[in-house]
Each structure stands twice: as C-alpha cells, then as structure tokens.
Write an enzyme that holds these catalytic residues in place. Sequence first.
Site, PDB file in Angstrom:
ATOM      1  N   ARG A 102       0.837  -1.198   0.000  1.00 29.72           N
ATOM      2  CA  ARG A 102       0.000   0.000   0.000  1.00 29.72           C
ATOM      3  C   ARG A 102       0.876   1.253   0.000  1.00 29.72           C
ATOM      4  O   ARG A 102       1.836   1.338   0.749  1.00 29.72           O
ATOM      5  CB  ARG A 102      -0.882   0.038   1.251  1.00 29.72           C
ATOM      6  CG  ARG A 102      -1.956  -0.978   1.259  1.00 29.72           C
ATOM      7  CD  ARG A 102      -3.066  -0.638   2.221  1.00 29.72           C
ATOM      8  NE  ARG A 102      -2.658  -0.137   3.520  1.00 29.72           N
ATOM      9  CZ  ARG A 102      -3.515   0.216   4.460  1.00 29.72           C
ATOM     10  NH1 ARG A 102      -4.820   0.136   4.227  1.00 29.72           N
ATOM     11  NH2 ARG A 102      -3.100   0.639   5.625  1.00 29.72           N
ATOM     12  N   THR A 106      -1.759   7.380  -0.397  1.00 32.30           N
ATOM     13  CA  THR A 106      -3.055   7.153  -1.063  1.00 32.30           C
ATOM     14  C   THR A 106      -3.786   5.930  -0.519  1.00 32.30           C
ATOM     15  O   THR A 106      -4.988   5.764  -0.747  1.00 32.30           O
ATOM     16  CB  THR A 106      -2.857   6.925  -2.570  1.00 32.30           C
ATOM     17  OG1 THR A 106      -2.117   5.704  -2.743  1.00 32.30           O
ATOM     18  CG2 THR A 106      -2.083   8.072  -3.215  1.00 32.30           C
ATOM     19  N   ASP A 198       0.445  -3.150  11.728  1.00 33.43           N
ATOM     20  CA  ASP A 198       0.930  -3.505  10.393  1.00 33.43           C
ATOM     21  C   ASP A 198       1.402  -4.962  10.412  1.00 33.43           C
ATOM     22  O   ASP A 198       2.427  -5.293  11.032  1.00 33.43           O
ATOM     23  CB  ASP A 198       2.091  -2.562  10.012  1.00 33.43           C
ATOM     24  CG  ASP A 198       2.542  -2.781   8.575  1.00 33.43           C
ATOM     25  OD1 ASP A 198       2.828  -3.943   8.208  1.00 33.43           O
ATOM     26  OD2 ASP A 198       2.593  -1.809   7.813  1.00 33.43           O
ATOM     27  N   ASP A 201       5.004  -5.691   9.171  1.00 34.57           N
ATOM     28  CA  ASP A 201       6.031  -5.251  10.119  1.00 34.57           C
ATOM     29  C   ASP A 201       6.052  -6.159  11.345  1.00 34.57           C
ATOM     30  O   ASP A 201       7.125  -6.458  11.884  1.00 34.57           O
ATOM     31  CB  ASP A 201       5.760  -3.809  10.573  1.00 34.57           C
ATOM     32  CG  ASP A 201       6.085  -2.791   9.490  1.00 34.57           C
ATOM     33  OD1 ASP A 201       6.433  -3.191   8.360  1.00 34.57           O
ATOM     34  OD2 ASP A 201       5.977  -1.588   9.779  1.00 34.57           O
TER      35      ASP A 201
HETATM   36  C1  PRP Z   1      -1.163  -5.072   4.116  1.00 33.94           C
HETATM   37  C2  PRP Z   1      -1.916  -6.375   4.145  1.00 33.94           C
HETATM   38  C3  PRP Z   1      -2.760  -6.304   2.913  1.00 33.94           C
HETATM   39  C4  PRP Z   1      -3.081  -4.827   2.821  1.00 33.94           C
HETATM   40  C5  PRP Z   1      -4.479  -4.580   3.288  1.00 33.94           C
HETATM   41  O1  PRP Z   1      -0.072  -5.138   3.263  1.00 33.94           O
HETATM   42  O2  PRP Z   1      -1.071  -7.498   4.209  1.00 33.94           O
HETATM   43  O3  PRP Z   1      -2.107  -6.764   1.757  1.00 33.94           O
HETATM   44  O4  PRP Z   1      -2.156  -4.148   3.687  1.00 33.94           O
HETATM   45  O5  PRP Z   1      -4.840  -3.255   3.119  1.00 33.94           O
HETATM   46  P1  PRP Z   1      -5.979  -2.808   2.097  1.00 33.94           P
HETATM   47  O6  PRP Z   1      -7.131  -3.731   2.303  1.00 33.94           O
HETATM   48  O7  PRP Z   1      -6.271  -1.395   2.532  1.00 33.94           O
HETATM   49  O8  PRP Z   1      -5.421  -2.864   0.717  1.00 33.94           O
HETATM   50  P2  PRP Z   1       0.879  -3.883   3.027  1.00 33.94           P
HETATM   51  O9  PRP Z   1       0.442  -3.140   1.821  1.00 33.94           O
HETATM   52  O10 PRP Z   1       1.035  -3.112   4.295  1.00 33.94           O
HETATM   53  O11 PRP Z   1       2.256  -4.565   2.635  1.00 33.94           O
HETATM   54  P3  PRP Z   1       3.210  -5.563   3.448  1.00 33.94           P
HETATM   55  O12 PRP Z   1       2.440  -6.839   3.618  1.00 33.94           O
HETATM   56  O13 PRP Z   1       4.375  -5.685   2.553  1.00 33.94           O
HETATM   57  O14 PRP Z   1       3.549  -4.925   4.772  1.00 33.94           O
HETATM   58  N1  URA Z   2      -2.480  -3.447   6.586  1.00 32.95           N
HETATM   59  C1  URA Z   2      -2.067  -3.889   7.784  1.00 32.95           C
HETATM   60  O1  URA Z   2      -1.067  -4.628   7.891  1.00 32.95           O
HETATM   61  N2  URA Z   2      -2.772  -3.520   8.868  1.00 32.95           N
HETATM   62  C2  URA Z   2      -3.851  -2.743   8.800  1.00 32.95           C
HETATM   63  O2  URA Z   2      -4.464  -2.447   9.839  1.00 32.95           O
HETATM   64  C3  URA Z   2      -4.263  -2.281   7.528  1.00 32.95           C
HETATM   65  C4  URA Z   2      -3.557  -2.663   6.436  1.00 32.95           C
END
Ligand code: PRP
Ligand code: URA
Length: 211
Positions: A102, A106, A198, A201
Amino acid sequence: MEITVVDHPLAAARLTIMRDARTGNDGFRAALADLGAMLVYEASRDLPLESFEVATPVDVAVGHRLANPPIIIPIIRAGLGMIDPALSMIPDAQVGFIGLARDEETHRPVPYLEALPEDLSDRRVFLVDPMLATGGSLLHALRLLADRGARDVTAVCMVSAQPGVDALAGSGLAARLVTATIDPALDEDAYIVPGLGDAGDRLYGPRNIDL
Ligand code: PRP
Ligand code: URA
C-alpha cells in the site's frame, strides 16, 4: 457473498496474541501460523474428494484424497506467513505469488510482483493475506486472478474491516471470505481499528524499500 467468521476458542486465543501490542515478531509469527492453519482448515471444508482403496494392516478401507488441491496464493509480504500453515494442511497444494504494497499516502496498492500460472480456470484458489482493510489490495488481486480465468476463489484473511468487506461485497467480484473477525472501522491512516497494526512489520520488521 459467502462470509465465514471462524468462531472457535483456539482461533480467538491466537488472534488475541496477534492483537496484543506486547507480542514480539517471534510470538506473532507463531500465532499467525496457528491461526492460518485453522482458517485454511475451515476454508477447505467443502473441497471435493476422490476415493480409493487403501490397505490397512487388517483389511481394505475406503480412503480419500483431495480431487483437485487448491493453489495457495499469498499477497506478499504479510501473506508469506500463511504459506507454511496452508501447506501443512494441504501438502500437495501449489503456490503462486502476488506482491503488493500500500502507498502510505493514497492507501492504494502498488503492484510489484506477479508469479502465477497463466490459466487458473480449472483451479480452486485460496488467496491468503492476514489483513483486509480498505479492500484495495484484495480487489486488485482478485482482478488479476479473474484475468487468468479464476472462477473459484476463497479469500482467507485473519482480520477483516467492515469497510473492506463492504467493498468486496459491492465489487461484483465473486469470492468467498473466511476470516477470524470483522473489525468495525479504519483509522485516518487506513489501519484497522482495533486491528493488530501492520501485519507485515509485526511478522518481519519494518519494510525499508522504495517501491
Ligand atoms: C497489508 C496487508 C494487505 C493490505 C491490506 O499489506 O497485508 O495486503 O495491507 O490493506 P488494504 O485492504 O487497505 O489494501 P501492506 O500493503 O502493508 O504490505 P506488506 O504486507 O508488505 O507490509
Ligand atoms: N495493513 C495492515 O497490515 N494492517 C492494517 O491495519 C491495515 C492494512
């Protein structure tokens, strides 16, 4: 849209460990692996079986195996933590990969990897990602799968937010959802409230790459 919220004491206890801000990376990974296995178990409930004869030490019994094991597709990064638990439940499954992150401003998904079979038309797909927040990432992934002909997709998410569930239901994209909880809201940064923070993380530490 078919939604299953897994209501089980062991699932609730693992989810609580994941939610707890005091849980470190190792404890979070372990709880996520356990909960992942439980959700995949539930998502597999109606998978078709084929039968065959198996010789026991005493006689012949009717045995069963999956007729067409699903393909497991994690959304990287956080979905990576669900591969091993999914394969522990379905050892003969194949695995594909979708990389999305993400944008912090945005909140829209930025794609960076697609490693999938060309044709998914005859495959049952388990799309695994711990978090469904705005729904942007899941809807993006579902469109990629639809472009490859996928018609039978189960999204397996641990924490789903009501706005993301509503976005999925209103998208016209066919998918089932198996989740451990539906949390009520998102905050101004589009994090799930109360959520667990997150997920990427908490599994692996901060992401330090520019996309
Ligand atoms: C997180 C999660 C989803 C997304 C959900 O990934 O694992 O893929 O956010 O959010 P959304 O429904 O608003 O799209 P992130 O983009 O943080 O990446 P990461 O797994 O690499 O930390
Ligand atoms: N992605 C995450 O990992 N946590 C949230 O709460 C939303 C998006």
